[in-house]
Write an enzyme that holds these catalytic residues in place. Structure first.
Site, mmCIF file in Angstrom:
data_model
loop_
_atom_site.group_PDB
_atom_site.id
_atom_site.type_symbol
_atom_site.label_atom_id
_atom_site.label_comp_id
_atom_site.label_asym_id
_atom_site.label_seq_id
_atom_site.Cartn_x
_atom_site.Cartn_y
_atom_site.Cartn_z
ATOM 1 N N GLU A 126 -0.874 1.288 -5.167
ATOM 2 C CA GLU A 126 -0.514 0.080 -4.402
ATOM 3 C C GLU A 126 -0.610 -1.025 -5.286
ATOM 4 O O GLU A 126 -1.637 -1.013 -6.411
ATOM 5 C CB GLU A 126 -2.153 -0.275 -3.447
ATOM 6 C CG GLU A 126 -1.892 1.213 -3.045
ATOM 7 C CD GLU A 126 -3.597 1.091 -1.501
ATOM 8 O OE1 GLU A 126 -3.730 0.094 -1.696
ATOM 9 O OE2 GLU A 126 -4.160 1.958 -1.539
ATOM 10 N N HIS A 179 1.436 -1.251 -0.097
ATOM 11 C CA HIS A 179 -0.016 0.021 0.188
ATOM 12 C C HIS A 179 1.132 1.415 0.371
ATOM 13 O O HIS A 179 0.656 1.810 0.563
ATOM 14 C CB HIS A 179 -0.938 0.002 1.397
ATOM 15 C CG HIS A 179 -1.547 0.856 1.561
ATOM 16 N ND1 HIS A 179 -1.933 2.133 0.728
ATOM 17 C CD2 HIS A 179 -3.275 0.767 1.642
ATOM 18 C CE1 HIS A 179 -3.161 2.825 1.786
ATOM 19 N NE2 HIS A 179 -3.865 1.958 1.919
HETATM 20 C C1 BG6 Z 1 -6.964 2.018 0.482
HETATM 21 C C2 BG6 Z 1 -8.573 1.508 0.150
HETATM 22 O O1 BG6 Z 1 -6.186 1.225 -0.269
HETATM 23 O O2 BG6 Z 1 -6.100 2.149 2.261
HETATM 24 C C3 BG6 Z 1 -9.409 2.918 1.256
HETATM 25 O O3 BG6 Z 1 -8.745 1.236 -1.211
HETATM 26 C C4 BG6 Z 1 -8.660 3.361 2.559
HETATM 27 O O4 BG6 Z 1 -10.469 2.797 0.719
HETATM 28 C C5 BG6 Z 1 -6.923 3.544 2.421
HETATM 29 O O5 BG6 Z 1 -9.038 4.310 3.173
HETATM 30 C C6 BG6 Z 1 -6.361 3.822 4.030
HETATM 31 O O6 BG6 Z 1 -7.339 3.029 5.148
HETATM 32 P P1 BG6 Z 1 -6.735 2.445 5.729
HETATM 33 O O7 BG6 Z 1 -7.577 1.566 6.720
HETATM 34 O O8 BG6 Z 1 -5.457 2.754 6.146
HETATM 35 O O9 BG6 Z 1 -7.473 4.377 6.388
#
Ligand code: BG6
Length: 289
Positions: free
Chosen positions: A264, A166
């Site tokens: 990502e 990510h």
């Molecule tokens: C992304 C998702 O990969 O991660 C989003 O597609 C999400 O929907 C984002 O808001 C962040 O996620 P988190 O759990 O780290 O706040």
């Protein structure tokens, strides 16, 4: 614990183990060119990559560095679940688990490497009843960072999973950012209830909250000056929280959406299935051109 890690894994001039935020162990790899990368054992989480004299990854000033909480920025490893579609916590448990440092090396060609591993614990077995070895290998070169991710089923029943790196890229201004390589790719749009559409733009730009899964995307993409080459990670997520969502995230500054974009790489719509003893491998290379 940090002293033991130092004894076992430090390599003068190339690998250092330091006490990071809140005393969490952090491994710092330095290439002879001056390029460097940092990875926390908490989450197996890369938090920095400097190459060509610049920081390439975004790390929120509001990020928590706490057991059980994910770090906001760098490369959270989403595994074995992506997002909230499943019984596990959002994006799985790898990003909130404590990983082991397994090996560090300075190779003859100058590359500096580190391998981290996560295996099942009583806590993971309580929510996901499988034995596994999830491995990450980082390879740092002058202008490139490669991340190999692998999963081995070490138990005696099959399992499937999703995985995503990510990655939060640091950019000068989201309003000027350009992502290339996704034209013609079908995407699921989380802003429209996962409606399916096809990307028509050769250059993706941003003027609003964006949260899309591009399915079966090409293996070479770019975000501003960074080329991404991936293998066995078919899907790509493009995410920027924009204004309102930034304000709602406790570990993210209200204006920070301007300086980051997540691109990502993962296997999300394809769920690899591993029989006992089977191994899945992937790699992702970030390259400054
Ligand atoms: C992304 C998702 O990969 O991660 C989003 O597609 C999400 O929907 C984002 O808001 C962040 O996620 P988190 O759990 O780290 O706040």
């Amino acid at each position: 614990m940090i002293d033991e890690l130092r004894q076992d894994f430090e390599i003068p001039g190339a690998v250092e183990v330091v006490s990071g935020m809140n005393g969490l162990p952090k491994v710092v790899l330095t290439h002879r060119s001056g390029a460097s990368t940092e990875i926390y054992l908490h989450g197996g989480h890369v938090t920095s990559w400097k190459a060509g004299g610049k920081e390439r990854f975004f790390l929120s000033r509001g990020s928590l560095f706490q057991p059980g909480k994910p770090i906001r920025g760098g490369i959270p490893v989403c595994w074995p679940q992506f997002g909230g579609r499943g019984s596990l916590p959002q994006h799985g448990f790898a990003r909130t688990s404590e990983w082991q440092l397994a090996r560090t090396e300075l190779l003859d060609n100058g590359l500096v490497t580190a391998e981290l591993q996560l295996t099942e614990t009583a806590e993971t077995l309580a929510i996901w009843p499988h034995q596994f070895a999830l491995g990450l290998r980082l390879l740092l070169d002058e202008m490139a960072l490669t991340i190999e991710a692998q999963v081995i089923n070490t138990g005696n029943a099959p399992f499937d999973f999703q995985l995503a790196l990510h990655t939060y890229f640091q950019i000068p201004d989201i309003r000027e950012a350009a992502i290339k390589g996704l034209r013609g790719v079908t995407f699921l749009d989380a802003m429209r209830d996962r409606a399916t559409d096809v990307e028509t733009r050769g250059v993706i730009r941003f003027d609003q909250e964006t949260d899309r899964i591009y399915v079966d995307a090409p293996d070479v993409l770019s975000v501003d000056g960074i080329v991404i080459e991936k293998r066995n990670l078919p899907d790509v997520v493009v995410w920027n929280p924009w204004i309102a969502k930034s304000q709602s995230m406790a570990d993210f500054g209200d204006e920070e959406y301007l300086r980051m974009v997540c691109l990502e790489t993962g296997t999300i719509e394809t769920r690899p299935k591993l029989a006992p003893g089977e191994k899945w491998v992937s790699d992702c290379r970030f390259l400054i051109r």
